[in-house]
Write an enzyme that holds these catalytic residues in place. Structure first.
Site, PDB file in Angstrom:
ATOM      1  N   ALA A  66      -1.200   4.642   3.151  1.00 34.48           N
ATOM      2  CA  ALA A  66      -1.631   5.876   2.497  1.00 34.48           C
ATOM      3  C   ALA A  66      -1.935   6.909   3.573  1.00 34.48           C
ATOM      4  O   ALA A  66      -2.080   6.569   4.744  1.00 34.48           O
ATOM      5  CB  ALA A  66      -2.880   5.606   1.681  1.00 34.48           C
ATOM      6  N   GLY A 105       0.255   1.064   0.869  1.00 34.19           N
ATOM      7  CA  GLY A 105       1.064   1.784  -0.120  1.00 34.19           C
ATOM      8  C   GLY A 105       2.550   1.655   0.175  1.00 34.19           C
ATOM      9  O   GLY A 105       3.382   1.689  -0.733  1.00 34.19           O
ATOM     10  N   GLU A 108       3.630  -1.485  -1.282  1.00 35.91           N
ATOM     11  CA  GLU A 108       3.593  -1.321  -2.740  1.00 35.91           C
ATOM     12  C   GLU A 108       4.813  -0.544  -3.241  1.00 35.91           C
ATOM     13  O   GLU A 108       5.330  -0.834  -4.307  1.00 35.91           O
ATOM     14  CB  GLU A 108       2.278  -0.639  -3.155  1.00 35.91           C
ATOM     15  CG  GLU A 108       1.083  -1.595  -2.986  1.00 35.91           C
ATOM     16  CD  GLU A 108      -0.264  -0.943  -3.260  1.00 35.91           C
ATOM     17  OE1 GLU A 108      -0.534   0.106  -2.641  1.00 35.91           O
ATOM     18  OE2 GLU A 108      -1.025  -1.469  -4.087  1.00 35.91           O
ATOM     19  N   GLU A 128      -5.447  -3.012   3.285  1.00 33.22           N
ATOM     20  CA  GLU A 128      -6.531  -2.211   2.686  1.00 33.22           C
ATOM     21  C   GLU A 128      -7.902  -2.836   2.854  1.00 33.22           C
ATOM     22  O   GLU A 128      -8.908  -2.150   3.002  1.00 33.22           O
ATOM     23  CB  GLU A 128      -6.268  -1.984   1.186  1.00 33.22           C
ATOM     24  CG  GLU A 128      -5.187  -0.977   0.883  1.00 33.22           C
ATOM     25  CD  GLU A 128      -3.778  -1.530   0.981  1.00 33.22           C
ATOM     26  OE1 GLU A 128      -3.592  -2.674   1.456  1.00 33.22           O
ATOM     27  OE2 GLU A 128      -2.845  -0.813   0.574  1.00 33.22           O
TER      28      GLU A 128
END
Ligand code: NAD
Length: 695
Positions: A66, A105, A108, A128
């Protein structure tokens, strides 16, 4: 090639659309990247000439997470969930082609794609948890559907990435590819189209979850296996709960549960501290008057003087990164003893499977022992780690001054001596600097780089950069007794002594700090390090510590003698409270006419930590640390301060400086001027400000 946004391009290779993300340095998922992905995928779906889509990245890596600069700010459209939904529900197959690292992310995004390929050096992970969070864009729901529950738990809770081979074995990627990655991704997409392979939507996969369904023991066992490493942290338990939801709930309900848990973590003090610390660590590399373009010397060879506890460990850190290092001793005997300890350390690592026998030989081959100072004449950097005695140090530096080449960096690992005085033993004080390693030097990450009054900027830049190269976190500090870390520790130590004199016992004091999150309290730590070390230093400085001195006089030096503040049985390191020690403590209290009283855990915590914070404030006033967050980095990496509490200065800000000042003034009335609030603390408290506003 069409630019969808400044960071995302759409290209066509025959019937394959290629979306390329280019958001240096790490292709973070900034708003314009999310928008580019959404709009690019939408265009490709709408284009009748497109059969499949490849998502790939320019630069050195796939999406590495992110954009953390967006954290804590109002969310900006489109959200990652929306983008991933669009990708997963695309009627045309979407292939992620990965190089570098697909992290957070980024991973993901790949999990929303129907297929994933990667180059052999690619790595995949969900880090994370290291920021006190969990993967909040479906990672906890999709990963276990691909790699199975146990592997997913392990990856999500450790935050550690896996390599391409492991990813292939666990089904996380469909192929390892060679050559030009975009071309390989396009070829893979072509193959899917020509073989008419179905769209593999991870959300619909159930098989990998089946093994853990109706088996709560899978989670119970996992919790047990990570209990020690995760003690005190909040995020690991939330990660486990999210994976449990993947197993027990339908996909969409699982996603909602993940979201709930994510928001809880985002608002938690632990994650706030961990995110703060992430930036604090990076900030510590910046030195206002030594800009990044200051010429740092390239270190090709190193030398260490002294092969004792510290010298051996320091030599290992150089050998570990492939830098040849000479170790000089006064005679063969301590040299051979020191090198044997180094070999034993490497062999212990090898016996755990973390090094091969060839690695051990290679590293030992880089360490060259000698008793001839002349042999280090060519070293680019010399680190002195001889006895902690000024006369010995001066003698060594005078010798180095004569022998070493003109541009060599001359560093001392002293913990308590004046770096300026040591530098004064040479005709080149600008080349002299402190490099204060922590024990064991091959393990501990902290390196206090001590700037002398005359140290030159290139020498500072070199020490900082070589520190990073050998895997340390260097923090620049100034010259004072104990530098930053030990100077603050000293305050805590004095209070710990006072507390047991006034009514507490070592086990109560230690438990308070253990429960706060430290690996151990001051008394267990003293026993581990050896009480004789401090005793010797105190004697040299004409200081006393009544109880510690009494224990040392009885030969109780800590673990190494089987007794200190605690006793130890059969070589075991577990501290056992000792009635004999209690007797000694009561005796000393009586001798000092101290009326013992019950002391609450809260008082213990405040008495131990507030003086440290106060000393930190003085250190800032005296400009011996560049910023408050540097002090926090020192405490987390050098002294086991729990990262989920940010560090002493961050923690003080959370408690509130006003509250700390008030408490210190109250205590000052009872215990005297050691409790006088530092001017900076006082000023900030009165202005309603925090340390981190001030630096
Ligand atoms: P140590 O006693 O284990 O080792 C010192 C070594 O230096 C000995 O092997 C000795 O033979 C050698 N030596 C002495 N004079 C020498 C000379 N003139 N030339 C070459 N070799 C010489 O000590 P240590 O614990 O490794 O500490 C070394 C330095 O590191 C000290 O300045 C100490 O304050 C500092 N330090 C120690 C720790 C720790 O926890 N032990 C932590 C940080 C810094």
């Amino acid at each position: 090639m069409t630019a969808i946004t400044p960071s995302v391009d759409l290209d066509r290779r025959g019937r394959i659309a290629v979306l390329t993300i280019n958001n240096p340095p790490v292709n973070a998922l900034s708003q314009h990247v999310r928008q580019g992905l959404r709009d690019g995928v939408t265009q490709a779906i709408a284009d009748a000439a497109v059969g499949a889509i490849v998502i790939t990245c320019a630069g050195r890596t796939f999406i590495a997470g992110a954009d953390i600069t967006e954290f804590g700010k109002p969310p900006r459209e489109p959200g990652l969930h929306e983008v991933l939904d669009l990708i997963e529900s695309s009627p045309k197959p979407v292939v992620a082609a990965v190089h570098g690292t697909a992290l957070g992310g980024g991973l993901e995004v790949t999990l929303a794609c129907h297929y994933r390929v990667g180059v052999r050096t690619a790595r995949f992970g969900l880090p994370e948890v290291k920021l006190g969070l969990l993967p909040g864009a479906g990672g906890t729901q999709r990963l276990p559907r691909v790699v199975g529950v146990e592997k997913a738990l392990q990856m999500i809770v450790s935050g550690e990435p896996i390599g391409a081979d492991a990813a292939l074995n666990h089904g996380l990627i469909d192929a390892i590819v060679d050559g030009d990655l975009t071309a390989a991704g396009v070829a893979f997409a072509e193959k899917i189209l020509s073989e008419r392979r179905p769209l593999k939507k991870i959300r619909d996969l159930e098989d990998a979850l089946a093994a853990a369904r109706g088996k709560p023991e899978v989670f119970a066992d996992f919790r047990k296996s990570v209990a020690r490493q995760t003690r005190g942290f909040r995020a690991p338990e939330s990660c486990i709960k999210a994976v449990e939801a993947a197993v027990n709930l339908p996909f969409d309900a699982g996603l909602r549960r993940e979201r709930e848990l994510f928001l809880e973590l985002m608002a938690s003090p632990e994650s706030k501290a961990q995110r703060y610390f992430f930036f604090a660590e990076r900030e510590a590399a910046k030195i206002p008057d030594v800009p990044p373009d200051t010429p740092a010397k390239e270190i090709k060879t190193a030398a260490v003087v002294g092969a004792g506890t510290m010298g051996g460990g320091i030599a290992m850190t150089f050998a570990n990164v492939g830098i040849p290092v000479s170790v000089v001793e006064i005679s063969r005997e301590p040299l051979e003893r020191g090198l044997a300890v180094v070999r034993k350390n490497y062999e212990a690592t090898a016996s755990k499977g973390r090094l091969t026998a060839a690695d051990v030989d290679k590293r030992m081959g880089l360490i060259r022992g000698t008793t001839d100072f002349g042999a280090i004449a060519d070293a680019d950097i010399v680190i002195e780690a001889v006895f902690e005695e000024m006369a010995v140090k001066k003698d060594v530096f005078a010798k180095l001054d004569k022998i070493c080449k003109a541009d060599a960096v001359l560093a001392t690992n002293t913990s308590t001596l004046d770096v300026n005085e040591i530098a004064g033993a040479t005709a080149r004080p600008e080349s002299v600097i402190g490099m204060h390693f922590f024990s064991p030097a091959n393990v501990m990450k902290l390196l206090e780089v001590v700037r002398g009054a005359k140290t030159s900027k290139p020498v500072i830049a070199t020490a900082m950069s070589v520190g990073r190269r050998i895997g340390k976190v260097p923090v620049l500090v100034g010259v004072c007794y104990g530098f930053v870390g030990n100077r603050m520790l000293h305050q805590r130590g004095k209070q710990a002594e006072r507390l047991i004199l006034e009514g507490a016992l070592p086990q109560q004091v230690d438990k308070v700090l253990y429960d706060f999150g430290f690996p151990m309290g001051p008394f267990a730590m003293g026993d581990l390090a050896g009480l004789d070390v401090g005793w010797r230093i105190r004697k040299g400085r004409g200081e006393r510590a009544l109880i510690a001195d009494r224990l040392c006089e009885l030969g109780r030096f800590g673990q190494k003698t089987g007794a200190g503040y605690y006793r130890y049985e059969g070589g075991d390191r577990t501290p056992i409270p000792d009635p004999d020690v209690e007797k000694i403590i009561l005796e000393v209290s009586r001798e000092q006419s101290v009326q013992r009283r019950p002391i609450s855990d809260q008082e213990i915590l405040e008495r131990l930590l507030y003086p440290m914070v106060n000393e930190g404030a003085k250190i800032l006033e005296e400009k011996l640390a560049i910023r408050a967050s540097d002090i926090d980095v020192i405490w987390v990496y050098g002294y086991g301060w729990p990262v989920y509490r940010g560090g002493p200065m961050f923690w003080a800000d959370q408690v509130g400086l006003k509250a700390i000042k008030t408490r210190m003034l109250e205590t000052q009335r009872r215990h005297g001027d050691v409790w006088q609030p530092a001017a900076l603390l006082s000023r900030l408290a009165d202005a309603g400000k925090a340390f981190l506003d001030a630096s």
